[in-house]
Design a protein around this motif. Structure first.
Motif, mmCIF file in Angstrom:
data_model
loop_
_atom_site.group_PDB
_atom_site.id
_atom_site.type_symbol
_atom_site.label_atom_id
_atom_site.label_comp_id
_atom_site.label_asym_id
_atom_site.label_seq_id
_atom_site.Cartn_x
_atom_site.Cartn_y
_atom_site.Cartn_z
ATOM 1 N N HIS A 324 0.831 -1.218 0.000
ATOM 2 C CA HIS A 324 0.000 0.000 0.000
ATOM 3 C C HIS A 324 0.857 1.256 0.000
ATOM 4 C CE1 HIS A 324 0.185 1.598 4.245
ATOM 5 N NE2 HIS A 324 0.495 0.353 4.552
ATOM 6 N N ASP A 345 5.998 3.173 7.060
ATOM 7 C CA ASP A 345 4.655 2.630 6.772
ATOM 8 C C ASP A 345 3.928 3.553 5.791
ATOM 9 O OD1 ASP A 345 2.237 1.343 6.838
ATOM 10 O OD2 ASP A 345 1.754 1.892 8.896
ATOM 11 N N ASN A 346 3.987 3.402 4.494
ATOM 12 C CA ASN A 346 4.654 2.304 3.847
ATOM 13 C C ASN A 346 5.356 2.792 2.590
ATOM 14 O OD1 ASN A 346 5.442 -0.296 3.089
ATOM 15 N ND2 ASN A 346 3.526 -0.628 2.018
ATOM 16 N N GLU A 379 -5.209 1.392 2.546
ATOM 17 C CA GLU A 379 -4.969 0.280 3.470
ATOM 18 C C GLU A 379 -5.244 0.722 4.903
ATOM 19 O OE1 GLU A 379 -2.511 -2.309 6.225
ATOM 20 O OE2 GLU A 379 -2.491 -0.164 5.951
ATOM 21 N N GLU A 380 -4.806 1.945 5.185
ATOM 22 C CA GLU A 380 -4.933 2.451 6.561
ATOM 23 C C GLU A 380 -6.396 2.657 6.956
ATOM 24 O OE1 GLU A 380 -2.336 2.282 8.204
ATOM 25 O OE2 GLU A 380 -0.569 2.966 7.107
ATOM 26 N N ASP A 407 4.728 -4.663 3.576
ATOM 27 C CA ASP A 407 4.160 -3.493 4.246
ATOM 28 C C ASP A 407 5.087 -3.145 5.408
ATOM 29 O OD1 ASP A 407 2.650 -1.590 5.513
ATOM 30 O OD2 ASP A 407 0.889 -2.858 5.812
HETATM 31 ZN ZN ZN Z 1 1.114 -0.291 6.437
#
Ligand code: ZN
Length: 559
Positions: A324, A345-346, A379-380, A407
């Motif tokens: 992501h 991240d990320n 994704e978050e 990730d």
């Molecule tokens: Zn992540």
């Protein structure tokens, strides 16, 4: 586990290589051409720009998020990938529904009425896109853990019609003295709260209220309260999918108070729920609940490129890499610059993904299967970009041989070990073992099996659709460092930088380790791409039946 390295004398290797080359049947893996294919300096260049303040924390729908997507697409193009969306674009547009919810919850019974306080006593959300969603005077049923898992001979729903009812449930999964249930210590998907909502909707219920207890959830009530009071994002479900009107959580204290008034005891209910012979209990309580909603739609792309396979048959199957690129954006009211740069991240994984793609297009002997590279969004917000991808795949999921996800990739130097989460659930592990041996690395087990990390990054969207997957996590045994050095770094990151404004690029980072994980991912994908058959889930794995169904449906489509 430690793997021996093949130790052939050099001249013999040279002769073998020459022989293989003359026979024109050499593969890059056989001659070790892949070693050093991923360059740390290139990863650094991507990482610096992707985590720069100019990207504004790469929130979905923001200018910075769009800038990041365009940067990745241009890097994919430069690396020689073809556009994979409709064969003409790198961008798959993901519609994200943002929702702000104002819930109410009233419980009635035992001669009393409880109007619960939102936030401090309960939280409630919905995915039904209407300004007001409400249910009135519904039966409340205690469902234990709310699990239907045939492979573990467990069904809390047996002989019970829950249509239209509201289900009161425990999070996590049944407990026993010796961890004999389900996956033992390791959390299975049946223990995740997302599963509880999904299963209840499939069974026809209209609401779920999860009882929060800190030991069962693994986090305090404040986490539940904070995360649900923010704007919630989701992707629209496929048409016809049933939705719960009310997805709630209640504090343990409030649940106990209501149950006690009804002459019941929560601890006794929990101990009943820890038995396979548990039967749902209709409580003398009625539920009325509503959620008033403000919705908006934002758009943010998944960025997807591909490299066509060379084998006329196998190229119709693919290996899918995911990582992501989104992060949490910026918050102007925050002290400091307020930008959540998401370097580790990320931006780290995204940068590695770009360089895996480049390495693939530069290797001499191209893979037999097609390779897809997806830098996914949101994704978050709950693995939403990958969930959208699964609902609208650019390549059939039944023909997607495997997913490799990265990730938050190690940025602190080379390690002696790697953690291939989920690989041991399928025959993919054979390839992982081979790569580990070739790279002289140890395989380490999941350090926190009870946390269910495998369900918490994008590979899980694919897994839920039956695609075998691995989430490659860097190990913490750093070359030339004391034993606890890596763990200390990780603890410090989680305490001081994780999902905070201080997850920033640090020039002192050694990206040898990032390149090492990328190299591991590259080899794994290449070997999987060249194997005669696709990986298979092991017998008894909950996701095997989904895979078989998906493959059967695909075959039926062709007949
Ligand atoms: Zn992540």
């Amino acid at each position: 586990m430690k793997f021996p390295r093949a130790n052939l004398p050099y001249p013999l290797v040279a002769v073998l290589v020459a022989l293989l080359l003359t026979l024109n049947c050499a593969s890059p893996e056989a001659i070790g051409k892949l070693d050093g294919a991923v360059k740390p300096a290139r990863i650094r260049a991507h990482l610096k720009i992707l985590s720069d303040d100019i990207m504004e924390g790469r929130a979905p729908g923001s200018r910075g998020g769009e800038l990041a997507a365009k940067y990745i697409a241009s890097q994919f193009e430069e690396a020689g990938l073809l556009p994979a969306v409709g064969d003409s674009s790198y961008f798959q547009n993901v519609e994200l529904i943002g929702a702000k919810h104002t819930p109410s919850l009233t419980l009635n019974g035992a001669g009393r009425t409880w109007r619960l306080n939102p936030g401090t006593e309960f939280v409630g959300v919905t995915k039904i896109e209407q300004p007001l969603v409400s249910i009135n005077n519904r039966q409340l049923v205690f469902m234990g853990y709310g699990v239907d898992a045939s492979e573990f001979s467990w069904n809390d729903y047996a002989n019970t019609d829950v249509t239209g009812k509201v289900l009161l449930m425990l999070v996590n999964e049944p407990k026993s003295e010796n961890d004999i249930f389900f996956g033992g210590k390791a959390l299975t998907y049946y223990g995740r709260w997302t599963y509880k909502y999904e299963e209840a909707a499939r069974k026809g219920a209209d609401g779920v209220i999860l009882i929060h207890t800190t030991p069962l959830a693994g986090y305090g009530w404040n986490v539940v309260q904070n995360s649900r009071s923010r704007e919630q994002f989701f992707v629209r479900s496929p048409a016809g999918a049933r939705q719960l009107a009310f997805r709630g959580w209640i504090t343990r204290g409030k649940a106990e108070e209501v149950l006690n008034a009804a002459g019941l005891n929560l601890d006794e209910l929990i101990s009943q729920a820890n038995s396979a012979s548990f039967n749902p209990i209709e409580l003398p309580i009625r539920v009325s609940a509503s959620v008033s909603n403000k919705f908006r739609t934002i758009e943010s792309p998944n960025v997807i490129g591909k490299l066509l396979g060379t084998d006329p048959v196998l190229k119709k199957e693919c290996i899918l890499y995911t990582s992501h690129y989104d992060h949490l954006g910026k918050n102007d009211s925050h002290s400091g610059d307020g930008i959540f740069n998401g370097a580790f991240d990320n931006a780290s994984g995204t940068s590695a993904l770009i360089e895996i793609a480049r390495a693939f297009s530069e290797i001499q002997f191209k893979p037999k299967r097609t390779i897809l590279f997806a830098a996914v969004t949101a994704e978050e917000s709950g693995l939403l970009g990958s969930q959208f991808y699964v609902q609208s795949p650019v390549f059939p999921l039944a023909k997607t041989a495997a997913n490799i996800n990265i990730d938050a990739v190690n940025v602190w130097g080379k390690t002696r070990n790697i953690i291939p989460l989920g690989a041991d659930r399928s025959t993919m592990m054979e390839v992982i073992n081979r790569v580990a041996m070739e790279m002289n690395m140890e395989i380490s087990p999941d350090p926190m099996p009870e946390q269910g990390l495998f369900f918490r990054s994008d590979q899980f969207s694919l897994v839920k659709a039956g695609v075998p997957a691995v989430y490659l996590v860097g190990g913490l045994k750093f070359v030339g460092k004391p034993q606890d050095w890596g763990q200390k770094l990780m603890d410090d990151y989680i305490k001081n930088r994780y999902h905070g404004v201080k997850d920033e690029y640090d020039p002192s980072w050694s990206l040898e380790g990032t390149a090492q994980v990328a190299q591991f991912a590259l080899k794994t994908g290449l070997y999987l791409a060249n194997k005669p058959t696709m990986p298979e889930w092991h017998d008894g794995d909950p996701f095997k039946k989904i895979r078989e169904k998906s493959i059967a449906e695909m075959a039926a489509l062709k007949d």
